[in-house]
Each structure stands twice: as C-alpha cells, then as structure tokens.
Design a protein around this motif. Structure first.
Motif, PDB file in Angstrom:
ATOM      1  N   CYS A   1       0.824  -1.208   0.000  1.00 45.55           N
ATOM      2  CA  CYS A   1       0.000   0.000   0.000  1.00 45.55           C
ATOM      3  C   CYS A   1       0.859   1.260   0.000  1.00 45.55           C
ATOM      4  N   THR A   2       1.951   1.224   0.755  1.00 47.98           N
ATOM      5  CA  THR A   2       2.865   2.373   0.766  1.00 47.98           C
ATOM      6  C   THR A   2       3.429   2.626  -0.622  1.00 47.98           C
ATOM      7  N   ARG A   3       3.843   1.559  -1.311  1.00 44.70           N
ATOM      8  CA  ARG A   3       4.378   1.696  -2.671  1.00 44.70           C
ATOM      9  C   ARG A   3       3.303   2.212  -3.634  1.00 44.70           C
ATOM     10  N   ILE A   4       2.105   1.653  -3.546  1.00 41.45           N
ATOM     11  CA  ILE A   4       1.016   2.063  -4.438  1.00 41.45           C
ATOM     12  C   ILE A   4       0.666   3.532  -4.198  1.00 41.45           C
ATOM     13  N   ALA A   5       0.554   3.914  -2.926  1.00 43.98           N
ATOM     14  CA  ALA A   5       0.192   5.292  -2.594  1.00 43.98           C
ATOM     15  C   ALA A   5       1.222   6.278  -3.123  1.00 43.98           C
ATOM     16  N   GLU A   6       2.503   5.959  -2.945  1.00 43.08           N
ATOM     17  CA  GLU A   6       3.564   6.861  -3.401  1.00 43.08           C
ATOM     18  C   GLU A   6       3.620   6.949  -4.920  1.00 43.08           C
ATOM     19  N   THR A   7       3.369   5.831  -5.584  1.00 44.77           N
ATOM     20  CA  THR A   7       3.499   5.790  -7.045  1.00 44.77           C
ATOM     21  C   THR A   7       2.295   6.387  -7.755  1.00 44.77           C
ATOM     22  N   PHE A   8       1.091   6.154  -7.224  1.00 41.16           N
ATOM     23  CA  PHE A   8      -0.121   6.534  -7.943  1.00 41.16           C
ATOM     24  C   PHE A   8      -0.955   7.602  -7.240  1.00 41.16           C
ATOM     25  N   GLY A   9      -0.417   8.182  -6.173  1.00 42.51           N
ATOM     26  CA  GLY A   9      -1.066   9.333  -5.566  1.00 42.51           C
ATOM     27  C   GLY A   9      -2.292   9.040  -4.724  1.00 42.51           C
ATOM     28  N   PHE A  10      -2.296   7.896  -4.047  1.00 46.03           N
ATOM     29  CA  PHE A  10      -3.395   7.572  -3.140  1.00 46.03           C
ATOM     30  C   PHE A  10      -3.025   7.930  -1.699  1.00 46.03           C
ATOM     31  N   THR A  11      -4.041   8.092  -0.871  1.00 43.71           N
ATOM     32  CA  THR A  11      -3.847   8.183   0.573  1.00 43.71           C
ATOM     33  C   THR A  11      -4.082   6.798   1.163  1.00 43.71           C
ATOM     34  N   HIS A  12      -3.118   6.317   1.915  1.00 39.13           N
ATOM     35  CA  HIS A  12      -3.184   4.980   2.496  1.00 39.13           C
ATOM     36  C   HIS A  12      -3.807   5.063   3.882  1.00 39.13           C
ATOM     37  N   LEU A  13      -4.970   4.433   4.038  1.00 40.48           N
ATOM     38  CA  LEU A  13      -5.616   4.342   5.350  1.00 40.48           C
ATOM     39  C   LEU A  13      -5.569   2.899   5.822  1.00 40.48           C
ATOM     40  N   SER A  14      -4.810   2.641   6.865  1.00 40.01           N
ATOM     41  CA  SER A  14      -4.726   1.302   7.445  1.00 40.01           C
ATOM     42  C   SER A  14      -5.751   1.192   8.563  1.00 40.01           C
ATOM     43  N   VAL A  15      -6.680   0.256   8.422  1.00 32.46           N
ATOM     44  CA  VAL A  15      -7.683   0.061   9.470  1.00 32.46           C
ATOM     45  C   VAL A  15      -7.010  -0.336  10.784  1.00 32.46           C
ATOM     46  N   GLY A  16      -6.001  -1.193  10.701  1.00 34.59           N
ATOM     47  CA  GLY A  16      -5.274  -1.593  11.909  1.00 34.59           C
ATOM     48  C   GLY A  16      -4.662  -0.403  12.622  1.00 34.59           C
ATOM     49  N   ASP A  17      -4.060   0.519  11.850  1.00 42.93           N
ATOM     50  CA  ASP A  17      -3.455   1.709  12.456  1.00 42.93           C
ATOM     51  C   ASP A  17      -4.516   2.611  13.087  1.00 42.93           C
ATOM     52  N   LEU A  18      -5.669   2.746  12.423  1.00 48.00           N
ATOM     53  CA  LEU A  18      -6.750   3.557  12.987  1.00 48.00           C
ATOM     54  C   LEU A  18      -7.230   2.986  14.319  1.00 48.00           C
ATOM     55  N   LEU A  19      -7.337   1.657  14.382  1.00 45.91           N
ATOM     56  CA  LEU A  19      -7.776   1.019  15.620  1.00 45.91           C
ATOM     57  C   LEU A  19      -6.733   1.173  16.726  1.00 45.91           C
ATOM     58  N   ARG A  20      -5.457   0.989  16.371  1.00 49.18           N
ATOM     59  CA  ARG A  20      -4.394   1.132  17.377  1.00 49.18           C
ATOM     60  C   ARG A  20      -4.299   2.581  17.872  1.00 49.18           C
ATOM     61  N   LYS A  21      -4.543   3.541  16.986  1.00 48.41           N
ATOM     62  CA  LYS A  21      -4.551   4.945  17.404  1.00 48.41           C
ATOM     63  C   LYS A  21      -5.685   5.196  18.384  1.00 48.41           C
ATOM     64  N   GLU A  22      -6.829   4.577  18.148  1.00 47.98           N
ATOM     65  CA  GLU A  22      -7.970   4.727  19.042  1.00 47.98           C
ATOM     66  C   GLU A  22      -7.633   4.169  20.427  1.00 47.98           C
ATOM     67  N   ILE A  23      -6.890   3.061  20.467  1.00 49.40           N
ATOM     68  CA  ILE A  23      -6.473   2.482  21.754  1.00 49.40           C
ATOM     69  C   ILE A  23      -5.550   3.433  22.500  1.00 49.40           C
ATOM     70  N   SER A  24      -4.551   3.954  21.801  1.00 50.35           N
ATOM     71  CA  SER A  24      -3.558   4.817  22.457  1.00 50.35           C
ATOM     72  C   SER A  24      -4.144   6.158  22.887  1.00 50.35           C
ATOM     73  N   SER A  25      -5.262   6.559  22.262  1.00 53.61           N
ATOM     74  CA  SER A  25      -5.897   7.841  22.603  1.00 53.61           C
ATOM     75  C   SER A  25      -6.861   7.726  23.773  1.00 53.61           C
ATOM     76  N   ASN A  26      -7.038   6.505  24.294  1.00 54.83           N
ATOM     77  CA  ASN A  26      -7.922   6.273  25.438  1.00 54.83           C
ATOM     78  C   ASN A  26      -9.338   6.790  25.204  1.00 54.83           C
TER      79      ASN A  26
END
Length: 235
Positions: free
Chosen positions: A71-96
């Motif tokens: 996804c990182t390669r695709i986003a950089e090459t073709f101009g997408f924004t990469h949204l990782s569901v796992g990262d969003l969930l982990r951010k929600e955990i760390s934000s209490n």
C-alpha cells in the motif's frame, strides 16, 4: 507447534460450496454482534461529507501478507492516501477513547472489532483528509464489515486487491517483523489466520462475482510483488 499446510485462500474460494459460505456468513454475523455497540441503521449511499465523491479501493489479505508494504508503494506511485484500518484502531487504543478498551481486548484475542466502530473511524479519516483517492488497507474483513460500510459510507470501491499467500509464509512473516504489536505472537496470529479464513472468504467471493477483485500472488520480493500490482493502477 505443528502447522497445517493449507492452500492459498484463492483455492478455497473456488472450492467452497454455497451452503458453506452461507453458514460462514451466519456464524460471522452472530459472532460479531456481541461486539456491536448499537444496531446499524440504514443510511443514504455516499454520506461522506466531501466536495467530491472519493475514489475508494480496498486491500485484503491475511496477517503478514505484506498489505501495508505494498500500500505504501502504491500510494507513493499513484497518488493515493493509504488508510490502514489496523493503524486507525491502534490509534484509538492509544488515545484512550470510549472504544479504546473494547478494541484492545478484541484485537488481542485475534478477533474482529465491531463493524460500526471500524466504519465510523474510516468515515472520520476520509472526511478529515484533504485528498479524495484512498487505499483502505485491511478492510472489509467480514460480510458485516462490508454491509456496515455500505450503510454508513455507501461508496462503491473501484478496485479490490487480494494479496494471496499460504499460511506458513504469513505466520513466518508475522513472527519475524518485530513491530512491537500486541497481536504479533503465535497464539494470536493463529487465531487471526482462522478468523481471516472464515470471515474474509465470503467478502472475496462477493467482490470477485462483481468483477472488482484482483488477486495478487504475494510470494516474492517486495519489488516483484509490486510489479504484479502496477498494471492495475497504471491503466
């Protein structure tokens, strides 16, 4: 621990019987219902608040298959924004936040977070981003995820990538990536593999029947795998 050797998930798709798929969907819905906070209510399609309708692409694959790297390669090459569901969930955990404890408990067990919670996090991330071209990594993981997405966001994905890899290779990659994630241990990973096999199969079949699925052989070097992906977005 003895690992059972399994075929790539794509072979299971072609061999699966309709009755098995229906049973898997029914089981998945009842399993996930326990984690839902509220009953999902129908929404009008395309309810994301942006000036232009975003372009959405889904990226599916088991744990350790290399979705994030590609996804990182695709986003950089073709101009997408990469949204990782796992990262969003982990951010929600760390934000209490109000959902943080529930999310932590769920992913530590290798299970799937309530669909309404996940989709609302995605909706917020899409609306708060200035771009309108997205790769959504690790979603939808179940039929309930897909239905909730259609009810809450309602934007048809243009492309659904499925990175296909055998179980032994995925397990090896997860246990060697050393990212400090709470779910990167052998017991949780084995549970995640079982959940992936049970709940993602109907989703992959659904998008395959709609002609949106692109299956990518995820064995090889990072560059080799990316070259298999490139033609899909280069056209």
């Amino acid at each position: 621990m003895m690992l059972r050797r399994v075929s790539p998930l794509s072979k299971l798709i072609s061999a699966a019987k309709p009755s098995l798929l229906l049973n898997q969907v029914a089981y998945g819905l009842s399993f996930l219902e326990a984690f839902s906070t509220d009953a999902l209510k129908p929404a009008e399609a395309g309810t994301v608040s942006k000036a232009r309708t975003p372009i959405i692409n889904f990226v599916l694959g088991g744990p350790g298959v290399g979705k994030g790297t590609q996804c990182t390669r695709i986003a950089e090459t073709f101009g997408f924004t990469h949204l990782s569901v796992g990262d969003l969930l982990r951010k929600e955990i760390s934000s209490n936040t109000e959902y943080g404890a529930m999310i932590l408990e769920t992913i530590t067990k290798g299970k799937i977070v309530a669909s309404e919670v996940t989709v609302k996090l995605l909706k917020t991330a899409i609306e708060s981003n200035e771009t309108d071209r997205f790769l959504i990594d690790g979603f939808p993981r179940s039929e309930e995820n897909r239905v909730a997405y259609e009810q809450i966001i309602g934007i048809e994905p243009e492309v659904v990538l499925f990175f296909d890899c055998d179980e032994e290779e995925m397990l090896k990659r997860v246990l060697h990536r050393n990212q400090g994630r709470v779910d990167d241990n052998i017991d949780t990973t084995m549970q995640r593999l079982r959940v992936f096999e049970a709940y993602t199969l109907p989703v992959i079949r659904y998008y395959s029947q709609k002609g949106k699925l692109h299956k990518i052989n995820a064995i090889g070097t990072e560059d080799e795998i990316f070259e298999r992906v490139r033609p899909i977005f280069a056209t």
